[in-house]
Design a protein around this motif. Structure first.
Motif, mmCIF file in Angstrom:
data_model
loop_
_atom_site.group_PDB
_atom_site.id
_atom_site.type_symbol
_atom_site.label_atom_id
_atom_site.label_comp_id
_atom_site.label_asym_id
_atom_site.label_seq_id
_atom_site.Cartn_x
_atom_site.Cartn_y
_atom_site.Cartn_z
ATOM 1 N N ASP A 152 1.393 -5.823 2.186
ATOM 2 C CA ASP A 152 1.764 -7.249 2.965
ATOM 3 C C ASP A 152 2.580 -7.723 2.020
ATOM 4 O OD1 ASP A 152 2.070 -9.782 3.897
ATOM 5 O OD2 ASP A 152 0.074 -9.840 4.806
ATOM 6 N N VAL A 153 3.729 -8.029 2.279
ATOM 7 C CA VAL A 153 4.802 -8.708 1.276
ATOM 8 C C VAL A 153 5.080 -10.241 1.878
ATOM 9 C CG1 VAL A 153 7.017 -8.581 0.382
ATOM 10 C CG2 VAL A 153 5.628 -6.556 0.854
ATOM 11 N N ASN A 154 4.677 -10.979 0.895
ATOM 12 C CA ASN A 154 4.565 -12.256 1.201
ATOM 13 C C ASN A 154 4.194 -13.082 2.582
ATOM 14 O OD1 ASN A 154 5.438 -12.482 -1.303
ATOM 15 N ND2 ASN A 154 7.775 -12.778 -0.912
ATOM 16 N N GLY A 155 3.448 -12.024 3.431
ATOM 17 C CA GLY A 155 3.374 -12.362 5.055
ATOM 18 C C GLY A 155 4.325 -12.199 5.688
ATOM 19 N N GLU A 156 5.598 -11.760 5.256
ATOM 20 C CA GLU A 156 6.644 -11.509 6.161
ATOM 21 C C GLU A 156 6.636 -10.011 6.683
ATOM 22 O OE1 GLU A 156 10.314 -11.527 3.698
ATOM 23 O OE2 GLU A 156 9.808 -13.187 2.512
ATOM 24 N N GLU A 157 6.074 -9.120 6.143
ATOM 25 C CA GLU A 157 6.071 -7.779 6.940
ATOM 26 C C GLU A 157 5.023 -6.793 6.008
ATOM 27 O OE1 GLU A 157 9.257 -3.954 7.951
ATOM 28 O OE2 GLU A 157 10.090 -6.156 7.372
ATOM 29 N N ILE A 158 4.251 -5.815 6.730
ATOM 30 C CA ILE A 158 3.456 -5.127 6.411
ATOM 31 C C ILE A 158 3.918 -3.592 6.377
ATOM 32 C CG2 ILE A 158 1.203 -4.190 6.722
ATOM 33 C CD1 ILE A 158 0.064 -6.612 7.943
ATOM 34 N N PHE A 159 3.804 -2.978 5.257
ATOM 35 C CA PHE A 159 4.562 -1.581 5.076
ATOM 36 C C PHE A 159 3.474 -0.583 4.924
ATOM 37 C CE2 PHE A 159 7.582 -4.495 3.515
ATOM 38 C CZ PHE A 159 8.941 -4.005 3.808
ATOM 39 N N LEU A 160 3.359 0.442 5.573
ATOM 40 C CA LEU A 160 2.482 1.529 5.513
ATOM 41 C C LEU A 160 3.201 2.620 4.507
ATOM 42 C CD1 LEU A 160 1.252 1.837 9.295
ATOM 43 C CD2 LEU A 160 -0.073 0.820 7.432
ATOM 44 N N VAL A 161 2.455 2.968 3.545
ATOM 45 C CA VAL A 161 2.901 3.753 2.418
ATOM 46 C C VAL A 161 1.955 4.783 1.937
ATOM 47 C CG1 VAL A 161 4.620 2.140 1.959
ATOM 48 C CG2 VAL A 161 2.414 2.251 0.732
ATOM 49 N N ASN A 162 2.519 5.722 1.158
ATOM 50 C CA ASN A 162 1.578 6.530 0.539
ATOM 51 C C ASN A 162 0.838 6.015 -0.879
ATOM 52 O OD1 ASN A 162 0.983 9.208 -1.482
ATOM 53 N ND2 ASN A 162 0.310 9.585 0.818
ATOM 54 N N LYS A 163 -0.156 5.900 -0.994
ATOM 55 C CA LYS A 163 -0.695 5.364 -2.235
ATOM 56 C C LYS A 163 -0.305 6.074 -3.524
ATOM 57 C CE LYS A 163 -5.452 6.351 -1.480
ATOM 58 N NZ LYS A 163 -6.812 6.293 -1.259
ATOM 59 N N ARG A 164 -0.753 7.675 -3.524
ATOM 60 C CA ARG A 164 -0.183 8.120 -4.599
ATOM 61 C C ARG A 164 1.015 8.147 -5.086
ATOM 62 N NH1 ARG A 164 -5.132 8.513 -6.559
ATOM 63 N NH2 ARG A 164 -6.723 9.110 -4.880
ATOM 64 N N LEU A 165 2.016 8.160 -3.988
ATOM 65 C CA LEU A 165 3.547 8.145 -4.240
ATOM 66 C C LEU A 165 3.838 7.112 -5.098
ATOM 67 C CD1 LEU A 165 6.213 9.498 -4.133
ATOM 68 C CD2 LEU A 165 6.525 8.552 -1.924
ATOM 69 N N LEU A 166 3.312 5.698 -4.593
ATOM 70 C CA LEU A 166 3.759 4.698 -5.140
ATOM 71 C C LEU A 166 3.032 4.560 -6.483
ATOM 72 C CD1 LEU A 166 4.956 3.882 -2.310
ATOM 73 C CD2 LEU A 166 3.823 1.623 -2.646
ATOM 74 N N ALA A 167 1.928 5.125 -6.738
ATOM 75 C CA ALA A 167 1.215 4.929 -8.183
ATOM 76 C C ALA A 167 1.795 5.402 -8.829
ATOM 77 C CB ALA A 167 -0.126 5.389 -7.767
ATOM 78 N N CYS A 168 2.961 6.488 -8.554
ATOM 79 C CA CYS A 168 3.580 7.049 -9.814
ATOM 80 C C CYS A 168 4.841 6.343 -10.243
ATOM 81 C CB CYS A 168 4.195 8.494 -8.953
ATOM 82 S SG CYS A 168 3.185 9.666 -8.471
ATOM 83 N N TYR A 169 5.322 5.417 -9.320
ATOM 84 C CA TYR A 169 6.374 4.525 -9.932
ATOM 85 C C TYR A 169 5.764 2.937 -10.204
ATOM 86 C CZ TYR A 169 9.287 8.139 -8.113
ATOM 87 O OH TYR A 169 10.244 9.562 -7.991
ATOM 88 N N LEU A 170 4.833 2.597 -9.588
ATOM 89 C CA LEU A 170 4.433 1.034 -9.505
ATOM 90 C C LEU A 170 3.304 1.069 -10.316
ATOM 91 C CD1 LEU A 170 6.439 1.146 -7.194
ATOM 92 C CD2 LEU A 170 5.295 -0.489 -6.050
ATOM 93 N N GLY A 171 3.269 0.397 -11.772
ATOM 94 C CA GLY A 171 2.366 0.427 -12.419
ATOM 95 C C GLY A 171 1.371 -0.552 -11.838
ATOM 96 N N LYS A 172 1.548 -1.903 -11.170
ATOM 97 C CA LYS A 172 0.532 -2.613 -10.465
ATOM 98 C C LYS A 172 -0.107 -2.026 -9.286
ATOM 99 C CE LYS A 172 1.422 -6.940 -9.918
ATOM 100 N NZ LYS A 172 1.918 -8.378 -9.636
#
Length: 455
Positions: free
Chosen positions: A11-31
């Protein structure tokens, strides 16, 4: 964006909700990687809420493109500041990916800021206002403002009427073509309006002016910009607290400049505005010190500042005494000192008729100039004479106190001369008045005799 199974909601700032693959994002996004490590035992679809995400849903979408496209995304002037801050926010650095991540890519792109147009730099600065604190902490603001200052410096060093660079022919870069007496000022101030419109916080102005000082920009131009900023900001807000903060910021920055390059008229205007806005005592003292150090550049009109509310007398004599004290505390030339002595003598004559001016304050003002600085006491004598004529109700002790400064041995002879001159002027006036009366009587007698002859 690929065939990876979505198992994470963002959920980004309450503007929109994105459905993503957590493993893929974890490779790039440290947070995201850190959050997943804390919830390894959780089952089902996880949800992450991001508040104050720089750039909102649109920029987060660009980050997803980067992740799902093997670290590739278009970085351009219109999105670089948002992408850089967003990458910093999500901890997209080399130590997470093992190679150049999005943050490093945006940093490399920012190195090309020198090739941007003036309008593009202004647009990038404007974009940063939505996530200002993050833009400051990442250094993005500093890079943008450094580019702004360099362009201003270059325009001053080369020709105020020419473009900063060949790429600055955009509409955001305006120069005056005026040929009147104000042409030079207008050309050196071509950037004032753009910068004040974009940099709408005192913090950004402080960063920019500090950069200007570090690059040894003309202090006179920096000072004029600060006065322009103060007038613009104070006239555009009704919030007293905001006006006070702006004035105090401007005064603090002016204090770092060469005071001899600052407009004395503008300093007096700032003093008047600051006094009415209840600025801090420290800020008031700083303005007074800047004015007082160059009191020989003041005019009589500039000294005639109305007294603060709650006081009886017309003009703020105590302020003038403080300015004079500041001036006399410096080692000044005899020519400068003579100018101030003449100015104070004129001021004495101007304030003497004020019926509410107390004898004690008037006496202090008389004695504020040391004897060694005076060549003559004529101006003081005239002021004292005028004061005593207006204030007939003061006691004999108060009269003696006022006249004591005139009766010191150094000035005794001159005072006697002034008194004799005054008496002679009085006698001359009475003689002229007697002559006028005699002429009138003569004309009346002639008319009477003429009337008798006719009858």
């Amino acid at each position: 964006m690929g065939s990876s199974i979505p198992d994470l909601e963002v959920d980004v700032n309450g503007e929109e909700i994105f459905l993503v693959n957590k493993r893929l994002l974890a490779c790039y996004l440290g947070k995201i990687s850190k959050l997943l490590k804390k919830s390894e035992d959780a089952k089902g679809t996880l949800k992450v809420i991001l508040n104050d995400f720089p750039g909102g849903a649109a920029i987060f979408y660009q980050i997803l493109r980067f992740c799902y496209n093997n670290g590739k995304v278009e970085i351009n002037v219109s999105n670089i500041t948002s992408l850089s801050c967003a990458a910093f926010f999500m901890e997209m650095k080399r130590d997470v990916l093992g190679s150049e991540n999005l943050y490093e890519k945006t940093e490399k792109s920012l190195e090309e800021i020198q090739f941007w147009s003036w309008g593009e730099v202004m647009a990038a600065l404007s974009e940063c206002t939505d996530f200002l604190n993050l833009a400051i902490s990442t250094g993005v603001i500093h890079k943008l403002l450094d580019s702004v200052v360099c362009r201003i410096a270059l325009s001053i060093e080369t020709s105020p009427s020419s473009s900063v660079s060949s790429s600055d022919s955009c509409s955001g870069c305006r120069f005056s073509c005026d040929t009147r007496s104000t042409e030079i000022f207008k050309k050196s101030a071509w950037w004032f309006e753009d910068v004040v419109t974009i940099l709408q916080t005192n913090e950004l102005i402080r960063i920019m002016v500090e950069l200007m000082i570090s690059k040894n920009l003309d202090n006179g131009i920096v000072g004029r910009f600060l006065f322009y900023y103060q007038r613009s900001r104070c006239s555009s807000t009704s919030r007293e607290e905001e006006r006070i903060n702006t004035i105090e910021t401007v005064v603090e920055l002016l204090d770092h400049l060469d005071v001899s390059t600052l407009s004395h008229k503008s300093l007096f205007r700032l003093l008047r505005v600051g006094s009415s806005s209840k600025i801090s005592q420290r800020c008031q003292s700083n303005i007074e010190h800047m004015i007082g150090s160059r009191l020989d550049h003041a005019t009589l009109d500039s000294l005639l500042i109305p007294s603060p509310s709650g006081t009886d007398h017309l003009f703020d004599v105590k302020l003038v005494l403080r300015l004079l004290k500041s001036f006399l505390s410096k080692h000044v030339s005899s020519n400068r000192l003579k100018k101030v002595v003449h100015l104070i003598d004129m001021y004495l004559i101007e304030v003497a008729p004020d019926p509410d001016l107390k004898p004690a304050i008037f006496t202090v003002l008389i004695n504020s100039i040391p004897d060694s600085a005076r060549d003559s006491l004529e101006g003081v004598y005239d002021a004292v004479k005028l004061y005593l004529e207006v204030h007939r109700g003061i006691s004999e002790d108060e009269k003696t106190m006022i006249q004591s400064g005139l009766m010191r041995s150094k000035w005794k002879k001159e005072v006697d001369v002034c008194e004799v001159r005054s008496q002679l002027q009085g006698m001359q006036w009475r003689a002229m008045e007697l002559e006028r009366v005699c002429n009138e009587l003569g004309m009346q007698m002639a008319n009477v005799m003429k009337a008798k002859l006719c009858t």
